[in-house]
Design an enzyme around this catalytic site. Sequence first.
Site, PDB file in Angstrom:
ATOM      1  N   ASN A   9       0.906  -1.116  -0.006  1.00 28.43           N
ATOM      2  CA  ASN A   9      -0.086  -0.071  -0.039  1.00 28.43           C
ATOM      3  C   ASN A   9       1.052   1.241  -0.046  1.00 28.43           C
ATOM      4  O   ASN A   9       1.313   1.442   0.866  1.00 28.43           O
ATOM      5  CB  ASN A   9      -1.005  -0.059   1.218  1.00 28.43           C
ATOM      6  CG  ASN A   9      -1.813   1.215   1.559  1.00 28.43           C
ATOM      7  OD1 ASN A   9      -1.818   2.015   0.500  1.00 28.43           O
ATOM      8  ND2 ASN A   9      -2.379   1.456   2.545  1.00 28.43           N
ATOM      9  N   TRP A  10       0.994   1.847  -1.335  1.00 28.21           N
ATOM     10  CA  TRP A  10       1.932   2.907  -1.089  1.00 28.21           C
ATOM     11  C   TRP A  10       1.159   4.217  -0.641  1.00 28.21           C
ATOM     12  O   TRP A  10       2.202   5.259  -0.449  1.00 28.21           O
ATOM     13  CB  TRP A  10       2.113   3.285  -2.613  1.00 28.21           C
ATOM     14  CG  TRP A  10       2.937   2.318  -3.477  1.00 28.21           C
ATOM     15  CD1 TRP A  10       3.219   1.054  -3.192  1.00 28.21           C
ATOM     16  CD2 TRP A  10       3.275   2.378  -5.006  1.00 28.21           C
ATOM     17  NE1 TRP A  10       3.749   0.491  -4.134  1.00 28.21           N
ATOM     18  CE2 TRP A  10       3.746   0.986  -5.031  1.00 28.21           C
ATOM     19  CE3 TRP A  10       3.201   3.164  -5.798  1.00 28.21           C
ATOM     20  CZ2 TRP A  10       4.524   0.724  -6.233  1.00 28.21           C
ATOM     21  CZ3 TRP A  10       3.816   2.805  -7.273  1.00 28.21           C
ATOM     22  CH2 TRP A  10       4.309   1.619  -7.390  1.00 28.21           C
ATOM     23  N   LYS A  11       0.250   4.299  -0.287  1.00 27.11           N
ATOM     24  CA  LYS A  11      -0.418   5.459   0.366  1.00 27.11           C
ATOM     25  C   LYS A  11      -0.123   6.673  -0.465  1.00 27.11           C
ATOM     26  O   LYS A  11      -0.159   6.597  -1.574  1.00 27.11           O
ATOM     27  CB  LYS A  11       0.134   5.658   2.012  1.00 27.11           C
ATOM     28  CG  LYS A  11      -0.116   4.292   2.647  1.00 27.11           C
ATOM     29  CD  LYS A  11       0.280   4.472   3.999  1.00 27.11           C
ATOM     30  CE  LYS A  11       0.038   3.199   4.665  1.00 27.11           C
ATOM     31  NZ  LYS A  11      -0.016   3.285   6.291  1.00 27.11           N
ATOM     32  N   HIS A  97      -9.126   1.068   5.169  1.00 32.45           N
ATOM     33  CA  HIS A  97      -7.994   1.288   5.932  1.00 32.45           C
ATOM     34  C   HIS A  97      -8.196   2.290   7.194  1.00 32.45           C
ATOM     35  O   HIS A  97      -8.973   3.229   7.046  1.00 32.45           O
ATOM     36  CB  HIS A  97      -7.075   2.025   4.963  1.00 32.45           C
ATOM     37  CG  HIS A  97      -5.557   1.871   5.431  1.00 32.45           C
ATOM     38  ND1 HIS A  97      -5.084   2.854   6.144  1.00 32.45           N
ATOM     39  CD2 HIS A  97      -4.610   0.969   5.184  1.00 32.45           C
ATOM     40  CE1 HIS A  97      -3.891   2.381   6.588  1.00 32.45           C
ATOM     41  NE2 HIS A  97      -3.532   1.400   5.836  1.00 32.45           N
ATOM     42  N   GLU A  99      -6.554   4.637   7.975  1.00 31.97           N
ATOM     43  CA  GLU A  99      -6.264   6.231   7.659  1.00 31.97           C
ATOM     44  C   GLU A  99      -7.346   6.730   7.119  1.00 31.97           C
ATOM     45  O   GLU A  99      -7.775   7.939   7.387  1.00 31.97           O
ATOM     46  CB  GLU A  99      -4.901   6.460   6.928  1.00 31.97           C
ATOM     47  CG  GLU A  99      -3.841   5.901   7.682  1.00 31.97           C
ATOM     48  CD  GLU A  99      -2.528   5.277   6.824  1.00 31.97           C
ATOM     49  OE1 GLU A  99      -2.551   5.390   5.574  1.00 31.97           O
ATOM     50  OE2 GLU A  99      -1.693   4.772   7.584  1.00 31.97           O
ATOM     51  N   GLU A 169      -5.077  -4.780  10.603  1.00 31.59           N
ATOM     52  CA  GLU A 169      -3.904  -3.904  10.820  1.00 31.59           C
ATOM     53  C   GLU A 169      -4.182  -3.249  12.016  1.00 31.59           C
ATOM     54  O   GLU A 169      -4.761  -2.281  12.159  1.00 31.59           O
ATOM     55  CB  GLU A 169      -4.071  -2.750   9.935  1.00 31.59           C
ATOM     56  CG  GLU A 169      -3.723  -3.482   8.417  1.00 31.59           C
ATOM     57  CD  GLU A 169      -3.139  -2.219   7.337  1.00 31.59           C
ATOM     58  OE1 GLU A 169      -2.146  -2.674   6.803  1.00 31.59           O
ATOM     59  OE2 GLU A 169      -3.564  -1.138   7.214  1.00 31.59           O
ATOM     60  N   GLY A 175       2.982   2.345  10.954  1.00 31.41           N
ATOM     61  CA  GLY A 175       3.989   3.512  10.663  1.00 31.41           C
ATOM     62  C   GLY A 175       4.755   3.861  11.928  1.00 31.41           C
ATOM     63  O   GLY A 175       5.452   4.900  12.043  1.00 31.41           O
ATOM     64  N   SER A 215       3.856  -2.192  10.429  1.00 30.26           N
ATOM     65  CA  SER A 215       5.230  -2.096  10.462  1.00 30.26           C
ATOM     66  C   SER A 215       5.889  -3.424  10.170  1.00 30.26           C
ATOM     67  O   SER A 215       6.801  -4.166  10.828  1.00 30.26           O
ATOM     68  CB  SER A 215       5.814  -1.928  11.921  1.00 30.26           C
ATOM     69  OG  SER A 215       5.323  -0.392  12.069  1.00 30.26           O
ATOM     70  N   GLY A 236       3.220  -0.801   4.066  1.00 28.77           N
ATOM     71  CA  GLY A 236       3.078   0.475   3.882  1.00 28.77           C
ATOM     72  C   GLY A 236       4.651   0.845   3.542  1.00 28.77           C
ATOM     73  O   GLY A 236       4.977   0.613   2.586  1.00 28.77           O
ATOM     74  N   GLY A 237       5.128   1.394   4.558  1.00 29.29           N
ATOM     75  CA  GLY A 237       6.636   2.071   4.293  1.00 29.29           C
ATOM     76  C   GLY A 237       7.345   1.075   3.693  1.00 29.29           C
ATOM     77  O   GLY A 237       8.316   1.525   2.748  1.00 29.29           O
TER      78      GLY A 237
HETATM   79  P1  13P Z   1       3.171   0.282   7.738  1.00 25.83           P
HETATM   80  O1  13P Z   1       3.863  -0.811   7.018  1.00 25.83           O
HETATM   81  O2  13P Z   1       4.115   1.665   7.208  1.00 25.83           O
HETATM   82  O3  13P Z   1       3.257   0.441   9.181  1.00 25.83           O
HETATM   83  O4  13P Z   1       1.710   0.674   7.062  1.00 25.83           O
HETATM   84  C1  13P Z   1       0.943  -0.549   7.498  1.00 25.83           C
HETATM   85  C2  13P Z   1      -0.325  -0.127   6.511  1.00 25.83           C
HETATM   86  O5  13P Z   1      -0.886   0.651   6.800  1.00 25.83           O
HETATM   87  C3  13P Z   1      -0.524  -0.906   5.179  1.00 25.83           C
HETATM   88  O6  13P Z   1      -1.847  -0.726   4.771  1.00 25.83           O
END
Ligand code: 13P
Length: 253
Positions: A9-11, A97, A99, A169, A175, A215, A236-237
């Site tokens: 997920n590149w956000k 998600h 966020e 999640e 993050g 993470s 994510g990251g």
């Molecule tokens: P991180 O891997 O950056 O913690 O993010 C996870 C995430 O929200 C994937 O959708």
Amino acid sequence: MRRKIVAGNWKMNKTVSEGLSLIEAIKANVAKVQGAGVDVIVSPPYVMLSEAAKALQGSSVKLSAQNCHQEESGAYTGEISATMIKAIGAEYIIIGHSERRQYFNETSASIAKKVSVVLSKGLTPIYCNGEVKEEREAGKHFEVVQRQMEQELFHLSAEEVKKVVIAYEPVWAIGTGLTASPDQAQEIHAFIRKQLSNKYGADVAESISILYGGSCKPDNAKEIFSKKDVDGGLIGGAALKAEDFLAIVNGFN
Ligand code: 13P
């Protein structure tokens, strides 16, 4: 047999050209780590979905969007429909998600509708749930996840729910560098599967992939993925660097 899946997920990261470079780097080396039957998915921002779909033609890497609107079309300025995403050639859409819940006021009612609209287009929702830190600390994570599933997923028929990918999640792990331990992940994934089993029966529950997100990194993915009820990760990251993302996919080998 349920699918093993690693989705990035590149956000809100990467311009179109940066994203296309990342896709090229993933494509160049994915075969080395994909092993038998890991589905590898990338989820770039909307503006590069179309270019990404072209770049991924003929590749084993699949494409996802990060969100869609719950209505099929209409006067919703700034929004994108599942129909549009399907027409581009994406196969998945991330729904619910944390966020989006936290910053964009997504409610259980809209998430439930989005899951249904995605399925109605023949696409696969990657449906996210999970508790915030205070809920975990109060020992309420099981009831939070259960309530989310009841309100957002359990309106589906057994045939529909079988097509959903679930991503657990924990919000406190997203993050933050804090990760659920492999045992914590297994414990709640087993709980999620049990809720599915209670509602839809064991066969349906056994067929649904449940991903862990929060993470997830090259150094912890292998142990988390080794757990019985963890079928992969939503990353994510670490999905923003091809090397790290592919190392996570390699966690299945
Ligand atoms: P991180 O891997 O950056 O913690 O993010 C996870 C995430 O929200 C994937 O959708």
